[in-house]
Enzyme design. Structure first.
Site, mmCIF file in Angstrom:
data_model
loop_
_atom_site.group_PDB
_atom_site.id
_atom_site.type_symbol
_atom_site.label_atom_id
_atom_site.label_comp_id
_atom_site.label_asym_id
_atom_site.label_seq_id
_atom_site.Cartn_x
_atom_site.Cartn_y
_atom_site.Cartn_z
ATOM 1 N N SER A 442 35.327 49.651 40.322
ATOM 2 C CA SER A 442 35.652 49.309 41.703
ATOM 3 C C SER A 442 34.962 47.990 41.993
ATOM 4 C CB SER A 442 35.150 50.397 42.656
ATOM 5 O OG SER A 442 35.286 49.949 43.981
ATOM 6 N N ARG A 443 35.753 46.937 42.248
ATOM 7 C CA ARG A 443 35.164 45.600 42.288
ATOM 8 C C ARG A 443 34.560 45.228 43.625
ATOM 9 N NH1 ARG A 443 40.009 44.586 39.586
ATOM 10 N NH2 ARG A 443 39.691 44.856 37.363
ATOM 11 N N VAL A 444 34.952 45.880 44.698
ATOM 12 C CA VAL A 444 34.373 45.471 45.980
ATOM 13 C C VAL A 444 33.673 46.598 46.721
ATOM 14 C CG1 VAL A 444 35.995 43.590 46.374
ATOM 15 C CG2 VAL A 444 36.535 45.847 47.214
#
Ligand code: ATP
Ligand code: MG
Length: 592
Positions: A442-444
């Protein structure tokens, strides 16, 4: 049809031949309207008993009784009966109504099959405009060419044949939206399909709308908890984020989305579930599941089942998104699930091939990336000036034999802010939700994880990664030192702890408690089979012994060192009582 550039002719059709004086008046009208000499001829049409129809180029002035009735019908549709009685409203409408003097553009069907019609004579029709065919069937303009256009059909009717009439509406496709869509199941055009009567429509929103720009947004900073330990602890999702759920068929993709919707209960989040290309029975089951668990109150299901036309399946996610935007621009938080975009791409491919667009990789048309990017870009966390609402999107994609490098999966992976990768092997070994910890990301969402969750989850991802590595290395060696054995057992325990049955999302403080206890290695000596029992027993114990603590964690979203200490010491206490707890349960079971 009747025109080429600059040259315009007109035809007057009626049952009785007009007098020369009448013809003159029509000619004068046309010359004035089009600012040039328009040759006019008359044709007998016995079907037009009352009135006449004047056609100049593709403009049609329909002053037949039938045409006027239809105009009046359209006019009536604009009336919105509220509390007041419909009869006086109609009487008033009748008094005020006048037949339109404005022309309508009318075209004719050239060719038609069940999904696509080509239409001639509509020179000014625009891309995405809705056309109305015989029998009231609607269609959307897709390909514009010199002289004709292609239109996808949203329904089927025997009345649509070569030569039948097509009317422009001057409107692009729009979704009906409103507060009362919550709790309802609607099709891709916003029409209810749950048999509970009409839905009160507040307004319409275009199904294709530009995504909010950079200045209209703010960073993702609030969690959208799924209630699933395996996701919230390691791949937290934030409000406004786009997180892909990807995996082979029957790996629990829908289950993750469903649990996330259930977990929004009481959190003031609006949920929209868009079902694309699924069996009607699975959609019905989904709705049944949601309503039985009280989640339909805040949920709308947009249904475009496998039996619906490809055009409806194609617009369904955009329609769902338009409804989501309606809520987002009111400052609300919305969760939208697209289940699934693989089937959406397939429906679009079918349409594109029928439209004779040239196929590209895997026979998808060239713009299939844009198909999904323009949809997912509309997920956003709006700035405070715009009300601070958000749309969190959970698109679902089905892979074949775990192949994430196929065309549609790679496209959507690159558009989203991360993916939850679900794996068949894990699923069948009983590890459910079958989250592959190595391939998910999950990048953010990390910024959106609460401080309490961050503190509790600690280095769980790292621990699991180390465990997996060690597991591979130690596979073939028989004598392991104690430290390695302990590390392996810890990893196994953690993995087991992340198993979670369907329909039972954990609340925020429950997740914090479980993770804090686990990372403090309280469960080190519990056998794998008893871990889930210990987990539920521990939650019950702490909620009973320290309800203040639970409330404090939920409200402040913080985990102070003292609170952490308290959780660990309570967990140790429960560990001592665990044999007693087990015995009590067993005798309960025997008794029951
Ligand atoms: P499809 O590819 O058919 O859409 P899917 O990937 O969406 O499948 P689901 O329908 O969510 O998978 O789940 C498949 C089956 O596994 C269902 O019967 C569901 O009840 C079960 N299942 C899913 N998650 C869990 C879980 N955490 N625990 C137990 N059973 C589960
Ligand atoms: Mg599914």
């Amino acid at each position: 049809m009747l025109t080429d550039r600059g040259h315009l002719t007109a035809t007057l059709r009626s049952a009785q031949e007009p007098s020369p004086a009448q013809m003159e008046r029509f000619s004068a009208f046309l010359n004035q309207k089009y600012q040039r000499e328009v040759p006019l001829k008359w044709e007998r049409d016995d079907s037009l008993k009352n009135g006449f129809r004047l056609q100049a180029g593709s403009d049609v002035y329909d002053w037949t009784r039938h045409g006027r009735l239809r105009q009046f019908q359209d006019y009536l549709r604009l009336l919105r009966p509220g509390q007041e009685d419909i009869v006086p409203l109609m009487r008033e409408a009748l008094d005020q109504w006048e037949p339109q003097a404005a022309p309508e553009e009318i075209g004719e069907v050239l060719t038609v099959d069940s999904e696509i019609a080509t239409v001639g004579g509509l020179e000014h029709a625009q891309y995405g405009e809705i056309l109305v065919f015989a029998g009231g069937v609607k269609g959307m303009v897709q390909d514009l060419r010199q002289g004709d256009l292609s239109c996808v059909l949203f329904g089927d009717s025997e009345e649509i044949t070569a030569g039948s009439m097509v009317r422009r509406t001057l409107k692009t496709a729009a979704m009906r939206v409103g507060e009362s869509f919550l709790g309802r199941v609607v099709d891709a055009l916003g029409e209810p399909v749950d048999g509970k009567g009409p839905v009160e429509v507040e307004t319409h929103r275009p199904i294709e709308a530009p995504a909010p720009g950079i200045l209209d947004r703010q960073p993702v900073n609030t969690p959208m908890e799924t209630g699933l330990l395996a996701i919230d602890s390691m791949f937290p999702i934030g409000r406004g984020q786009r997180e892909l759920i990807i995996g082979d068929r029957q790996t629990g993709k829908t289950a993750v989305a469903l649990d996330t919707i259930l977990n929004q209960k009481g959190k003031n989040v609006v949920c929209i579930y868009v079902a694309i290309g699924q069996k009607t029975s699975s959609i019905a089951q989904m709705v049944e599941n949601l309503s039985r668990r009280g989640a339909m109150d805040y949920t709308t299901v947009v249904s475009a089942p496998a039996g619906a036309s490809a055009a409806l399946q194609y617009i369904a996610p955009y329609a769902g998104c338009a409804l989501a935007e309606y809520f987002m621009y009111q400052g609300r938080d919305v969760l939208i699930v697209y289940d699934d975009l693989s089937k959406h791409a397939i429906a679009y491919r079918a349409l594109s091939l029928l439209l004779e667009r040239s196929p590209g990789r895997e026979a998808y048309p060239g713009d299939v990336f844009y198909l999904h990017s323009r949809l997912l870009e509309r997920a956003a966390h709006l700035s405070d000036e715009l009300g601070g609402g958000s749309i969190t999107a959970l698109p679902i994609v089905e892979t074949q034999a775990g192949d994430v490098s196929a065309y549609i999966p790679t496209n959507i992976i690159s558009i989203t802010d991360g993916q939850i990768f679900l794996e068949s092997d894990l699923f069948f070994s009983g590890q459910r939700p079958a989250v592959n910890v190595g391939l998910s990301v999950s990048r953010v969402g990390g910024d959106a994880q609460t401080k309490a969750m961050k503190a509790a989850a600690g280095a769980i991802r790292l621990e699991l990664a180390q465990y997996r590595e060690m597991e591979v290395f130690t596979q073939f060696s028989s004598d392991l030192d104690d430290a390695t054995k302990r590390q392996l057992a810890f990893g196994q325990g953690l993995t087991r702890l992340l198993r979670q049955p369907q329909y039972s999302p954990f609340s925020h403080h429950q997740q914090v408690i479980i993770l804090t206890a686990a990372m403090a290695r309280v469960m080190q000596n519990i056998s794998l089979e008893q871990i889930e029992l210990f987990r539920s027993g521990l939650l019950g114990y702490i909620e009973e012994q320290a309800s203040d603590l639970c409330r404090r964690i939920d409200q402040s979203c913080q985990l102070s060192p003292d609170d952490r200490e308290e959780i660990v010491s309570l967990s140790r206490k429960f560990l001592d009582e665990f044999p007693k707890f087990l015995a009590a349960r067993q005798s309960e079971k025997r008794g029951g």
